[in-house]
Design a protein around this motif. Structure first.
Motif, short mmCIF file in Angstrom:
data_model
loop_
_atom_site.label_atom_id
_atom_site.label_comp_id
_atom_site.label_asym_id
_atom_site.label_seq_id
_atom_site.Cartn_x
_atom_site.Cartn_y
_atom_site.Cartn_z
N ALA A 1 45.85 37.44 44.72
CA ALA A 1 44.88 38.22 43.94
C ALA A 1 45.44 38.64 42.59
N ALA A 2 46.76 38.80 42.53
CA ALA A 2 47.40 39.16 41.25
C ALA A 2 47.63 37.87 40.46
N ARG A 3 46.78 37.62 39.48
CA ARG A 3 46.72 36.29 38.87
C ARG A 3 47.62 36.11 37.65
N ASN A 4 48.29 37.15 37.20
CA ASN A 4 49.18 37.00 36.05
C ASN A 4 50.48 37.74 36.33
N PRO A 5 51.53 37.47 35.58
CA PRO A 5 52.83 38.07 35.86
C PRO A 5 52.84 39.59 35.85
#
Length: 302
Positions: free
Chosen positions: A54-58
């Motif tokens: 769900a966490a799509r970016n760093p």
């Protein structure tokens, strides 16, 4: 930096779910206990996988991982409870110190003398520096949020059902053995970190590890308790009384004197240094894993 969440801690929710599943699955058998452990640890790992996707970016991944780590790590709470017992002993309030000690250990504290209260605190600080700090950091480094949550679930289940008593001797066997397995690397790193955290007594800590750790009933707690005993110049182990009149006679670890109340603060400071070293080792491991993963992806897209 922040300590455990003070409200709505996920341990409570996980504990309720574990207890509900236990009511459905319980039988005096190892297979039922193994199913209980597999279902709950597996569910925690799945939650970690879903959160990671769900966490799509760093930045989102870093924030999510930090929040999960915040709920999983227990070093600050461990130190807070240890120093609370220390303060009560220094104030001469032994009954209150015995009562506060129940927040740290599962043994019967009602008749402990001052030195035995101090010994119990130092043993808990040593063991949980591995269980609640170094081990979860290592699993987070290797496997991210699934590693953090899977380890946390295994450790929590061991505390709930991994006991030697009539109800859990068989049902809790899988939880206890799995917890032993996942704590093997963390306890060894914590033991080695003790040498670096107390270089002046590293030789004594190493000697205690080699000689005494294997006599402990836990393959992991023995390592950190022995190294802490050697590093602090004290003697741990002895007879522990648990509720239900169960006695456990543990081998003595270390060559030093008996534990005194002032050793609680020394143990807490040593634990803090060991935790910092564990964090550095884990961060280095996480960077190594990330670089290898990036290299594989580059080759695959090649």
């Amino acid at each position: 930096m922040l300590g455990d969440p003070q409200h709505l801690h996920p341990v409570a929710g996980f504990g309720n779910a574990a207890a509900a599943l236990e009511r459905r699955l319980y039988a005096d058998s190892r297979p039922r206990g193994a199913a209980h452990t597999a279902a709950l640890v597996g569910a925690a790992i799945v939650v970690g996988v879903v959160a990671g996707r769900a966490a799509r970016n760093p930045v989102a991944q870093a924030v999510a991982t930090a929040v999960v780590a915040w709920t999983v790590l227990g070093g600050r709470s461990l130190e807070r409870e240890a120093l609370a017992v220390d303060a009560l002993l220094r104030a001469g309030d032994l009954p209150a110190a015995r009562e506060r000690l129940t927040h740290l250990v599962g043994r019967d504290t009602s008749a402990l003398e001052e030195s035995e209260v101090a010994r119990a605190v130092v043993e808990s600080v040593a063991e949980n520096t591995s269980d609640a700090v170094v081990a979860p950091l290592l699993w987070g480094a290797v496997a991210g949020m699934p590693g953090l949550l899977g380890y946390w679930a295994a450790n929590t289940l061991d505390a709930m059902v991994g006991h030697h008593n009539d109800r859990y001797e068989r049902f809790g066997w899988a939880a206890a053995r799995f917890d032993d397995l996942v704590n093997l690397p963390g306890s060894r790193i914590a033991g080695a970190a003790t040498f670096l955290a107390s270089p002046g007594t590293a030789r004594s800590a190493a000697k205690a590890w080699r000689r005494d750790a294997g006599a402990h009933p836990s393959p992991n707690a023995g390592v950190v308790e022995a190294t802490f005993a050697g590093a602090l110049g004290i003697r741990l182990g002895g007879t522990n009384r648990y509720y239900g009149s169960r006695l456990e006679h543990r081998s003595v670890m270390g060559d030093g004197r008996a534990v005194r109340p002032e050793d609680i603060g020394r143990a807490a400071r040593l634990a803090r240094r060991v935790g910092i070293i564990g964090a550095v080792v884990s961060a280095s491991g996480a960077l190594l894993v990330a670089r290898r993963t990036a290299g594989r992806r580059a080759i695959a897209s090649g």
